[in-house]
Design a protein around this motif. Structure first.
Motif, PDB file in Angstrom:
ATOM      1  N   ALA A  20       0.814  -1.243   0.000  1.00 33.60           N
ATOM      2  CA  ALA A  20       0.000   0.000   0.000  1.00 33.60           C
ATOM      3  C   ALA A  20       0.828   1.264   0.000  1.00 33.60           C
ATOM      4  CB  ALA A  20      -0.956  -0.040   1.195  1.00 33.60           C
ATOM      5  N   PRO A  21       1.865   1.487   0.740  1.00 35.40           N
ATOM      6  CA  PRO A  21       2.646   2.729   0.690  1.00 35.40           C
ATOM      7  C   PRO A  21       3.238   3.003  -0.675  1.00 35.40           C
ATOM      8  CG  PRO A  21       3.137   1.548   2.711  1.00 35.40           C
ATOM      9  CD  PRO A  21       2.335   0.612   1.897  1.00 35.40           C
ATOM     10  N   ASP A  22       3.694   2.024  -1.402  1.00 35.94           N
ATOM     11  CA  ASP A  22       4.258   2.256  -2.731  1.00 35.94           C
ATOM     12  C   ASP A  22       3.194   2.761  -3.692  1.00 35.94           C
ATOM     13  OD1 ASP A  22       6.624   1.440  -1.738  1.00 35.94           O
ATOM     14  OD2 ASP A  22       6.351  -0.670  -2.379  1.00 35.94           O
ATOM     15  N   GLY A  23       2.021   2.290  -3.642  1.00 33.82           N
ATOM     16  CA  GLY A  23       0.926   2.749  -4.520  1.00 33.82           C
ATOM     17  C   GLY A  23       0.494   4.175  -4.189  1.00 33.82           C
ATOM     18  N   THR A  24       0.455   4.556  -2.959  1.00 41.33           N
ATOM     19  CA  THR A  24       0.082   5.946  -2.559  1.00 41.33           C
ATOM     20  C   THR A  24       1.121   6.948  -3.025  1.00 41.33           C
ATOM     21  OG1 THR A  24      -1.015   5.048  -0.616  1.00 41.33           O
ATOM     22  CG2 THR A  24      -0.523   7.399  -0.625  1.00 41.33           C
ATOM     23  N   ALA A  25       2.376   6.675  -2.919  1.00 41.72           N
ATOM     24  CA  ALA A  25       3.433   7.577  -3.380  1.00 41.72           C
ATOM     25  C   ALA A  25       3.377   7.760  -4.879  1.00 41.72           C
ATOM     26  CB  ALA A  25       4.811   7.007  -2.974  1.00 41.72           C
ATOM     27  N   ALA A  26       3.107   6.678  -5.595  1.00 41.55           N
ATOM     28  CA  ALA A  26       2.999   6.803  -7.057  1.00 41.55           C
ATOM     29  C   ALA A  26       1.796   7.651  -7.436  1.00 41.55           C
ATOM     30  CB  ALA A  26       2.908   5.396  -7.691  1.00 41.55           C
ATOM     31  N   LEU A  27       0.702   7.429  -6.656  1.00 43.94           N
ATOM     32  CA  LEU A  27      -0.496   8.220  -6.934  1.00 43.94           C
ATOM     33  C   LEU A  27      -0.247   9.696  -6.662  1.00 43.94           C
ATOM     34  CD1 LEU A  27      -3.477   8.321  -7.709  1.00 43.94           C
ATOM     35  CD2 LEU A  27      -4.035   7.872  -5.290  1.00 43.94           C
ATOM     36  N   ARG A  28       0.471  10.000  -5.607  1.00 40.38           N
ATOM     37  CA  ARG A  28       0.785  11.397  -5.276  1.00 40.38           C
ATOM     38  C   ARG A  28       1.699  12.009  -6.324  1.00 40.38           C
ATOM     39  NH1 ARG A  28       1.892  11.037   1.243  1.00 40.38           N
ATOM     40  NH2 ARG A  28      -0.329  10.698   1.865  1.00 40.38           N
ATOM     41  N   ARG A  29       2.681  11.212  -6.791  1.00 37.10           N
ATOM     42  CA  ARG A  29       3.554  11.763  -7.821  1.00 37.10           C
ATOM     43  C   ARG A  29       2.772  12.046  -9.091  1.00 37.10           C
ATOM     44  NH1 ARG A  29       7.147   7.771  -5.777  1.00 37.10           N
ATOM     45  NH2 ARG A  29       6.561   6.377  -7.466  1.00 37.10           N
ATOM     46  N   ARG A  30       1.870  11.122  -9.397  1.00 33.45           N
ATOM     47  CA  ARG A  30       1.049  11.355 -10.585  1.00 33.45           C
ATOM     48  C   ARG A  30       0.176  12.605 -10.429  1.00 33.45           C
ATOM     49  NH1 ARG A  30      -3.385   6.971 -11.872  1.00 33.45           N
ATOM     50  NH2 ARG A  30      -4.191   8.007 -10.017  1.00 33.45           N
TER      51      ARG A  30
ATOM     52  N   ARG B   9       0.851  15.185  -8.566  1.00 34.57           N
ATOM     53  CA  ARG B   9       1.738  16.346  -8.641  1.00 34.57           C
ATOM     54  C   ARG B   9       2.095  16.656 -10.089  1.00 34.57           C
ATOM     55  NH1 ARG B   9       5.962  14.899  -3.710  1.00 34.57           N
ATOM     56  NH2 ARG B   9       4.452  15.252  -1.980  1.00 34.57           N
ATOM     57  N   ALA B  10       2.373  15.614 -10.845  1.00 31.73           N
ATOM     58  CA  ALA B  10       2.695  15.838 -12.252  1.00 31.73           C
ATOM     59  C   ALA B  10       1.511  16.423 -12.996  1.00 31.73           C
ATOM     60  CB  ALA B  10       3.145  14.505 -12.905  1.00 31.73           C
ATOM     61  N   GLN B  11       0.332  15.889 -12.663  1.00 34.90           N
ATOM     62  CA  GLN B  11      -0.867  16.446 -13.312  1.00 34.90           C
ATOM     63  C   GLN B  11      -1.091  17.900 -12.895  1.00 34.90           C
ATOM     64  OE1 GLN B  11      -4.030  13.778 -12.232  1.00 34.90           O
ATOM     65  NE2 GLN B  11      -3.415  12.172 -13.702  1.00 34.90           N
ATOM     66  N   THR B  12      -0.814  18.170 -11.625  1.00 28.48           N
ATOM     67  CA  THR B  12      -0.971  19.564 -11.137  1.00 28.48           C
ATOM     68  C   THR B  12       0.006  20.498 -11.833  1.00 28.48           C
ATOM     69  OG1 THR B  12      -1.686  18.734  -8.993  1.00 28.48           O
ATOM     70  CG2 THR B  12      -0.984  21.033  -9.114  1.00 28.48           C
ATOM     71  N   VAL B  13       1.271  20.066 -11.942  1.00 26.10           N
ATOM     72  CA  VAL B  13       2.270  20.890 -12.626  1.00 26.10           C
ATOM     73  C   VAL B  13       1.887  21.107 -14.071  1.00 26.10           C
ATOM     74  CG1 VAL B  13       4.669  20.985 -13.367  1.00 26.10           C
ATOM     75  CG2 VAL B  13       4.106  20.256 -11.041  1.00 26.10           C
ATOM     76  N   LEU B  14       1.432  19.995 -14.693  1.00 25.33           N
ATOM     77  CA  LEU B  14       1.025  20.105 -16.096  1.00 25.33           C
ATOM     78  C   LEU B  14      -0.154  21.056 -16.258  1.00 25.33           C
ATOM     79  CD1 LEU B  14       1.417  19.141 -18.997  1.00 25.33           C
ATOM     80  CD2 LEU B  14      -0.130  17.220 -18.484  1.00 25.33           C
ATOM     81  N   LEU B  15      -1.081  20.920 -15.287  1.00 23.48           N
ATOM     82  CA  LEU B  15      -2.249  21.820 -15.339  1.00 23.48           C
ATOM     83  C   LEU B  15      -1.837  23.286 -15.145  1.00 23.48           C
ATOM     84  CD1 LEU B  15      -5.331  22.097 -15.525  1.00 23.48           C
ATOM     85  CD2 LEU B  15      -5.438  21.750 -13.038  1.00 23.48           C
ATOM     86  N   LEU B  16      -0.898  23.523 -14.218  1.00 26.18           N
ATOM     87  CA  LEU B  16      -0.415  24.902 -14.002  1.00 26.18           C
ATOM     88  C   LEU B  16       0.289  25.428 -15.251  1.00 26.18           C
ATOM     89  CD1 LEU B  16       0.936  24.659 -10.338  1.00 26.18           C
ATOM     90  CD2 LEU B  16      -1.132  25.810 -11.145  1.00 26.18           C
ATOM     91  N   LEU B  17       1.076  24.543 -15.881  1.00 33.51           N
ATOM     92  CA  LEU B  17       1.751  24.987 -17.097  1.00 33.51           C
ATOM     93  C   LEU B  17       0.746  25.320 -18.185  1.00 33.51           C
ATOM     94  CD1 LEU B  17       4.760  22.461 -17.234  1.00 33.51           C
ATOM     95  CD2 LEU B  17       4.815  24.910 -16.667  1.00 33.51           C
ATOM     96  N   VAL B  18      -0.295  24.473 -18.265  1.00 35.82           N
ATOM     97  CA  VAL B  18      -1.327  24.753 -19.274  1.00 35.82           C
ATOM     98  C   VAL B  18      -2.027  26.080 -18.978  1.00 35.82           C
ATOM     99  CG1 VAL B  18      -3.529  23.948 -20.198  1.00 35.82           C
ATOM    100  CG2 VAL B  18      -1.649  22.332 -19.871  1.00 35.82           C
TER     101      VAL B  18
END
Length: 401
Positions: free
Chosen positions: A34-44, A46-55
């Protein structure tokens, strides 16, 4: 694929005997993954948030650039519209000026046409007159002399134009002298007698009287009214000076010191008291004299025959001056037209107005009154002759011939 990797792998069902151990093992496996899946979800995320901010940033930058371009386009369009409006206004002004000049030219052309038609009619009338008068030059000369003498006689009777009548008589005599005909001798004798009568008349200085009236009119604005009178200190009464008690005591004590050696010691208090009384009396007299002089300057009593002259408002004072100017202008017109009755009536009314509303003690008012009296003393009652003898001589000659 990320979701598949993060999804925990559940063990396949085992027989009933080993269900408990399998459940424990599967829960342990889920707990560790479970901890490995939550970190990946958070990174995803964050990446979506950064991408959204860039857009969003890209869209904002694009909106700002488009807005700036639109603003520049609007300003350019506004400038072009403003220049177009200015050009239209200039064109309207030029068109209006052209229309006005066209109207002016049309009016001038119409005036020129009317003048040309008038000149043509006058030319035709003059030609007809010349043809009629060319038949007999003597009749033409006598008709012209009669017309000139009749006009001069009217001016002499109505306006008293002696110089004009004299010039008309002299021109008529010169016109008859050029013909050198003996039948005109009687007419020339009548003209000579009228000329002598006009030259024998006394001269009246009409321009000089008119200049004096103009001078009186120019002084009206500087003439003080009764309502404008201000109290003035008399030059013959010097203003009393106040003497202080100390100065008065010193002044009275100065001669007393010279007699102090001869005075009796018992009389010293009495002399000091008398000196103080004398100083106080002098001080009181000086103060009372000064106060009386100030009161005399504050209140002045003067007898006026026309009380309404003291109660004039500033607007009424203005109209009093203007009415006086109109009276003198009417007198000037009556002088130029030799209407002695109106001339003297206007001068009398002007003098009554000055005596009623103006301060007759002022120098300007006295000068104006003297000037009007001098003008009123001029003699305009001159019995002017007529040109009846010359006119009768010309008409009798025309009737006989």
């Amino acid at each position: 694929m990320t979701e598949q990797q993060s999804t925990p792998q559940l063990p396949e069902p085992q027989p009933q005997a080993s269900q408990t151990a399998g459940a424990a093992a599967s829960q342990a496996s889920y707990t560790f993954t479970a901890p490995d899946g939550t970190a990946a979800l958070r990174r995803r995320q964050r990446a979506q948030t950064v991408l959204l901010l860039l857009v969003i940033a890209g869209l904002g930058a694009q909106w700002w650039v488009s807005h700036a371009e639109l603003r520049d386009l609007r300003s350019e369009v506004a400038q072009r519209l403003q220049s177009g409006d200015n050009s239209n206004n200039e064109l309207k002004g030029v068109l209006k000026a052209v229309q006005e000049s066209t109207k002016e030219l049309q009016s001038r052309v119409s005036v020129l046409d009317s003048k040309q038609a008038e000149s043509q009619s006058q030319q035709l009338a003059l030609e007809q007159m010349y043809q009629d008068l060319n038949k007999n030059r003597d009749d033409w000369a006598l008709s012209e002399i009669e017309e000139v003498l009749s006009t001069a006689d009217q001016q002499l009777e109505l306006a008293g134009n002696v110089q004009g009548a004299l010039i008309a008589l002299q021109n008529a005599d010169k016109s008859l002298s050029r013909s050198d005909k003996p039948q005109f001798i009687a007419i020339r004798r009548a003209l000579a007698r009228d000329i002598d009568r006009l030259k024998a008349l006394p001269t009246v200085d009409i321009p000089g009287i008119a200049v004096r009236l103009d001078s009186a009119i120019g002084q009206i604005d500087n003439m003080p009214l009764l309502v404008d009178e201000k109290p003035v200190e008399s030059a013959s009464e010097p203003k009393p000076q106040r003497v202080s008690p100390a100065v008065a005591g010193k002044a009275s004590a100065a001669p007393a010191k010279s007699k102090a050696a001869a005075a009796v010691p018992e009389e010293a208090p009495a002399s000091a008291w008398s000196q103080w009384l004398a100083g106080a009396r002098e001080t009181w007299q000086s103060m009372s004299t000064e106060m009386w002089a100030e009161l005399r300057q504050l209140v002045r009593i003067r007898e006026v025959q026309t009380p309404e002259a003291i109660l004039l408002s500033p607007g009424q004072a203005y109209f009093v001056r203007e009415n006086l100017k109109l009276r003198l202008l009417n007198a000037r017109l009556a002088l130029l037209s030799r209407n002695e009755f109106a001339f003297r009536n206007d001068l009398a009314s002007a003098q009554d107005t000055i005596a009623k509303y103006f301060d007759t003690r002022a120098k300007q008012v006295q000068t104006t009154q003297a000037l009007l009296k001098q003008v009123q003393g001029s003699n305009l009652a001159i019995q002017l002759p007529t040109l009846a003898e010359s006119l009768n001589a010309v008409r009798n000659y025309k009737a006989r011939h």
